[in-house]
Design a protein around this motif. Structure first.
Motif, short mmCIF file in Angstrom:
data_model
loop_
_atom_site.label_atom_id
_atom_site.label_comp_id
_atom_site.label_asym_id
_atom_site.label_seq_id
_atom_site.Cartn_x
_atom_site.Cartn_y
_atom_site.Cartn_z
N LEU A 65 23.42 2.23 51.82
CA LEU A 65 23.72 0.59 50.29
C LEU A 65 22.84 0.25 50.25
CD1 LEU A 65 26.62 -1.02 49.76
CD2 LEU A 65 24.33 -2.20 49.68
N PHE A 66 22.18 0.43 49.17
CA PHE A 66 20.93 -0.38 48.26
C PHE A 66 21.96 -1.23 46.89
CE2 PHE A 66 19.69 3.62 49.59
CZ PHE A 66 18.30 3.89 49.82
N HIS A 67 21.55 -2.41 46.91
CA HIS A 67 21.46 -3.12 45.50
C HIS A 67 20.64 -3.26 45.40
CE1 HIS A 67 23.02 -7.19 43.73
NE2 HIS A 67 23.31 -6.21 43.45
N VAL A 68 20.32 -3.10 43.82
CA VAL A 68 18.90 -3.16 43.35
C VAL A 68 19.28 -5.21 42.26
CG1 VAL A 68 17.52 -2.57 40.98
CG2 VAL A 68 18.76 -1.28 42.73
N LEU A 69 18.19 -5.27 43.35
CA LEU A 69 18.39 -7.40 42.87
C LEU A 69 17.19 -7.51 41.51
CD1 LEU A 69 17.30 -8.40 46.16
CD2 LEU A 69 19.70 -7.83 45.17
N ASP A 70 15.97 -6.69 41.60
CA ASP A 70 15.24 -6.58 40.39
C ASP A 70 14.92 -5.21 39.94
OD1 ASP A 70 13.99 -8.00 38.01
OD2 ASP A 70 12.52 -8.94 39.13
#
Length: 153
Positions: free
Chosen positions: A64-69
């Motif tokens: 899982l990848f959550h793009v923070l910025d």
């Protein structure tokens, strides 16, 4: 009787940092052994337009990848998607994927692998390779790919 897993708290200053030459790096948050195999997690910083990972898949784990910025370019089973801050990508086992910061953008990602395997050694090896202290060939033997559940396409 199975071992009871305790809650895990990792403070920012406690996370090991693996620097990368493009100004980015890994912050190693939790390895499989830290969570009883439930998950592994790291924070990845990518410099402007920097590659994140060449095509690979995980045989056992969902990533899982959550793009923070920033903005990230993902290629998932041959299809490219651009994902901006706040977006999420889930990659099931067996799905070839690669990613990197989109051209003109740096990026910050929270990456979670579940179930977790001990992958901190893999990230350390990547850091050594990026700094010319090893070669990518070090990660190509089947035993290494199985060890870290990172199988290169």
């Amino acid at each position: 009787m199975s071992e009871i897993q305790k809650a895990l708290v990792v403070h920012a200053e406690e996370a090991e940092r693996i620097g990368l030459p493009h100004g980015g790096g890994f912050r190693l948050l939790a390895d499989g052994r830290d969570t009883g195999g439930a998950l592994g997690a790291n924070r990845l910083s990518l410099g402007e337009g920097a590659a994140g990972a060449r095509p690979h898949f995980h045989a056992l784990s969902t990533e899982l990848f959550h793009v923070l910025d920033g903005v990230v370019r993902f290629t998932l089973d041959g299809v490219t998607s651009i994902v901006a801050a706040g977006g999420l990508v889930s990659v099931p086992p067996g799905t070839p994927h690669s990613f990197g910061a989109a051209p003109g953008s740096a990026a910050e990602l929270l990456v979670v692998l579940t179930p977790g395997v001990d992958r901190f050694g893999y990230f350390r090896a990547l850091g050594r390779i990026q700094h010319g202290l090893g070669t990518f060939d070090d990660l190509l033997p089947a035993s290494e790919q199985d060890r870290y559940d990172v199988h290169f396409v």
